[in-house]
Design a protein around this motif. Sequence first.
Motif, PDB file in Angstrom:
ATOM      1  N   PRO A  27     -12.915  -0.157 -27.918  1.00 34.23           N
ATOM      2  CA  PRO A  27     -12.851  -1.546 -28.406  1.00 34.23           C
ATOM      3  C   PRO A  27     -13.730  -2.500 -27.611  1.00 34.23           C
ATOM      4  N   HIS A  62     -16.324  -4.895 -38.198  1.00 34.32           N
ATOM      5  CA  HIS A  62     -15.875  -3.789 -39.054  1.00 34.32           C
ATOM      6  C   HIS A  62     -16.986  -2.770 -39.275  1.00 34.32           C
ATOM      7  N   LEU A  65     -17.020  -0.756 -36.251  1.00 40.05           N
ATOM      8  CA  LEU A  65     -15.736  -0.109 -35.985  1.00 40.05           C
ATOM      9  C   LEU A  65     -15.609   1.254 -36.649  1.00 40.05           C
ATOM     10  N   LEU A  69     -14.450   4.497 -34.688  1.00 39.13           N
ATOM     11  CA  LEU A  69     -13.096   5.001 -34.912  1.00 39.13           C
ATOM     12  C   LEU A  69     -13.098   6.484 -35.237  1.00 39.13           C
ATOM     13  N   SER A 116      -3.728   3.502 -31.426  1.00 44.29           N
ATOM     14  CA  SER A 116      -3.111   2.201 -31.717  1.00 44.29           C
ATOM     15  C   SER A 116      -3.362   1.219 -30.575  1.00 44.29           C
ATOM     16  N   SER A 118      -6.019   1.199 -28.752  1.00 45.00           N
ATOM     17  CA  SER A 118      -7.399   0.748 -28.970  1.00 45.00           C
ATOM     18  C   SER A 118      -7.467  -0.325 -30.047  1.00 45.00           C
ATOM     19  N   CYS A 119      -6.681  -0.148 -31.111  1.00 48.59           N
ATOM     20  CA  CYS A 119      -6.670  -1.133 -32.201  1.00 48.59           C
ATOM     21  C   CYS A 119      -6.163  -2.482 -31.710  1.00 48.59           C
ATOM     22  N   LEU A 122      -8.807  -4.065 -29.643  1.00 51.80           N
ATOM     23  CA  LEU A 122      -9.881  -4.566 -30.515  1.00 51.80           C
ATOM     24  C   LEU A 122      -9.514  -5.920 -31.101  1.00 51.80           C
ATOM     25  N   GLY A 123      -8.264  -6.049 -31.561  1.00 50.54           N
ATOM     26  CA  GLY A 123      -7.819  -7.325 -32.121  1.00 50.54           C
ATOM     27  C   GLY A 123      -7.873  -8.438 -31.092  1.00 50.54           C
ATOM     28  N   ALA A 148      -8.111  -4.660 -37.417  1.00 46.56           N
ATOM     29  CA  ALA A 148      -7.763  -3.719 -36.353  1.00 46.56           C
ATOM     30  C   ALA A 148      -7.042  -2.484 -36.870  1.00 46.56           C
ATOM     31  N   PHE A 149      -6.181  -2.649 -37.892  1.00 48.66           N
ATOM     32  CA  PHE A 149      -5.302  -1.548 -38.270  1.00 48.66           C
ATOM     33  C   PHE A 149      -5.562  -0.941 -39.647  1.00 48.66           C
ATOM     34  N   PHE A 152      -7.764   2.166 -39.329  1.00 45.85           N
ATOM     35  CA  PHE A 152      -7.017   3.226 -38.654  1.00 45.85           C
ATOM     36  C   PHE A 152      -6.037   3.900 -39.611  1.00 45.85           C
TER      37      PHE A 152
END
Length: 237
Positions: A27, A62, A65, A69, A116, A118-119, A122-123, A148-149, A152
Motif C-alpha cells: 500500500p 485503482h 492497485l 493486489l 486485509s 494492506s487494504c 491503503l485506505g 480499498a476492499f 480484494f
Amino acid sequence: MMMGKLLAADFLKIRKKMIWFLIFLAPVGVVSLQAVNYGLRYDYLMKTTEADRWGGLLGGIHFLLTPALLLGIAIIASMVANIEHQMNAWKQLLALPIPRTSVYAAKFALVALLLSVSCILLGIGTVLLGTMLDLGDKVPLAEVVKLAFYPFAASLPVLALQLWMSLTIHNQAIPLTVGIAGSIVSMFVTLPAWVVWSWPTLINEAGKPEYSVGAGLVVGIGLLLLGMIDFMRRDVN
C-alpha cells in the motif's frame, strides 16, 4: 476454537518473516507512486480532475492497485505455504488430530487477514495523500472503502487458486509464475469476463462494480471448498 489456535500458530510462524514487510510495502508503494504522479503533474491533474478531484485520485490509485493486489496474493500465498514446504512439516502437521479442512481454512484465513491489513493501510494512505494534496474538505470515505476492499473481494477466486497451488505444489516457482503472469496480463490485456484475474478491475458489461464483487465472493467460496476437498484427498509433501 480450533481455527483460532491454528491461526495463532500460523501468525507465530510468520513473525520473523518478510511477509509483514511486504504487507506494509504494497500500500505504501501504490500511494507513493500516485504521490509522485501528482508531484510531477500537479497542475495538469488538478485541472483535468477539477470536477471531481477525489475521484481522479481514487481512479489513479485503482489503476495501480489491481496488478499490485494480484501480485501480492501470489507472493503472500506462496510465502505462507513455503514455510511448511521448507521445514518439511506437512507430515507432522497433518499427523496431528486436526481436520485437514481446518488446516486449509486457517491458511486461507491467514492470507486473507494479511491482505486485509494492506487494504486498510491503503485506505488510510489514500485519505492522507488526498488531504495533503488539498483535494477538498469533504473526504469521500465510502468511496475510499470501496477502493480499498472491492478489488480484494473480487480477487478472492484468485486467492483461492493461488493458495491451492501453493499448498499442493512443492516447487513454488509454478504458482508464482502463474500469479506474476496473471498480474501482468491483467494490466495490459483486456481479458474475457470469465477469467478471474480480470475481476479485480471491477469492469463488467453491466458497469456495476458490485457485480464483480458478488461474483468474487461466490466463486471464491466455491473454489475454497473445492481446494479443501482436493487437499483432504491429496498426499502433501
